[in-house]
Design an enzyme around this catalytic site. Sequence first.
Site, PDB file in Angstrom:
ATOM      1  N   CYS A  73       7.340 -10.053  -1.963  1.00  2.00           N
ATOM      2  CA  CYS A  73       7.655  -8.452  -1.775  1.00  2.00           C
ATOM      3  C   CYS A  73       8.482  -8.024  -1.728  1.00  2.00           C
ATOM      4  O   CYS A  73       9.570  -7.140  -2.365  1.00  2.00           O
ATOM      5  CB  CYS A  73       6.542  -8.154  -1.583  1.00  2.00           C
ATOM      6  SG  CYS A  73       6.403  -5.725  -1.168  1.00  2.00           S
ATOM      7  N   HIS A  80       8.329  -1.131   1.855  1.00  2.00           N
ATOM      8  CA  HIS A  80       7.906  -2.174   2.038  1.00  2.00           C
ATOM      9  C   HIS A  80      10.188  -2.902   2.830  1.00  2.00           C
ATOM     10  O   HIS A  80      10.190  -4.183   2.168  1.00  2.00           O
ATOM     11  CB  HIS A  80       7.410  -3.690   1.589  1.00  2.00           C
ATOM     12  CG  HIS A  80       7.268  -4.514   2.246  1.00  2.00           C
ATOM     13  ND1 HIS A  80       6.433  -5.324   1.894  1.00  2.00           N
ATOM     14  CD2 HIS A  80       7.698  -4.746   4.040  1.00  2.00           C
ATOM     15  CE1 HIS A  80       5.740  -6.765   2.585  1.00  2.00           C
ATOM     16  NE2 HIS A  80       7.201  -5.837   4.559  1.00  2.00           N
TER      17      HIS A  80
END
Length: 473
Positions: free
Chosen positions: A76, A132
């Site tokens: 990710c 993130h």
Amino acid sequence: MSPRIRSFPALLFGILCAFLSCKVHAAAPHILYIVADDLGWKDVGFHGAEEIKTPNLDKLAAEGARLERFYVQPMCTPTRAALMTGRYPFRYGLQTIVIPSKGTYGLATDEYTLPQTLKDAGYSTAMIGKWHLGHADQKYWPRQRGFDYHYGAVLGEIDYFTHSAHDVLDWQRDNKPVKEEGYVTQLLGKDAVKLIGGHDASKPLFLYLAFTAPHAPYQAPKEYLDRYKNIADETKRAYAGQITCMDDEIGKVLEALDKKGMRKDTLIVFHGDNGGTRDAAMTGESKVKTVPCDNGPLKAGKGTLYEGGTRVPAFANWPGHIQAGEVKQVMHVVDMLPTLAEVAGASTAKSKPLDGIDVWPAIAEGKPSGRDEVVYNVEPFRAAIRQGDWKLVWRNMLPSSVELFNLAEDPNETTNLADKQPEKVKVLQARAEQLAKESVKPLFMETAMQAVFSGIFGPAPIPTDENPATAEP
């Protein structure tokens, strides 16, 4: 005046228009950029999902360009960093794993980002969803990296109902914590609809809509669990519900664009952030009973350098500007910054040297992308590189392994040709070594080692008469 003289201005004007049409687009489009989290290759209808329903995504894919050779990083944080910078993550230390909950680092602040680039070209920039790319210091947060507006989470994994991780609330609006009830996916969709409804359509909008779905924890509202009563496995049932809920919210966002009169002027890009999870250890910090993702024929999944970890469902849709059909040209997420900049009429002069290239002709018309090489990743312990049809997967931690695949003949990586093509292996290994020398040390490994050293060095536990706990029996 002779007919020949009268026709000259018209001829000149036509030549000028033809020249300009090759260089610029009629007007900068609105851009809706949607990213799904841990979505399996086959878990959408346009890739043959048998149980999971995704009608809105399927319609967009059918009417747009299905990007069937679209690559991302295997996890990710690296993928999101590559999207934001147009540069491979090994260049700034985000190539390994993800930023963990206790991680204090983030995307280097001297990297010029996609929203900054578009903002310079006159765009309103908004991010709704999962970031993130750094959470421990607000200098890493979306509002500090080029977004005019942010609503959502900055961590990598949160509970869909409490909006928290490890009992810490992670739900923000413009750098301020928000306490509210609701299911994350629906809240993100609702906010996107509201933002579009209030936007001045005369100004181009860049909306980065980054869903947390269908990442673990596998949770869905009861109405979506009830839609999939036919799926016996409770984890798979929740996962299916997560995906369909996301699809429903995307449908509502499309309705909002139509209602605002923006749809025909909006370029929509959709893709996953990495391959679907096939190893329970890669689902995140949540404990799972089963692994629900389906990558179809692709080998392995999230966290690996095989196709199942790095090739993702993807499409682009812009009515009247993109030909419908399947695009098999190779492209990578690093290409999106220069491509969107070109479409938007933005300059990339403030970026560091880009790894991405403009692949708009491939997206819009299926022409050659110009990308011959894909760097799946380069880390101190492994690397994978594709040049043409040849792909090397090299693990150099003992016991080491070298795998070579011809993806044109063997797209599912079933036959290792390393022994039969030693010269090709040497060429790709040399390229990996070259890139490794250009790499920044992985911030995850540096942080992990610091944590280990701080935990194992210090006063030695030597037993004494007063404290014999560690003495031999």
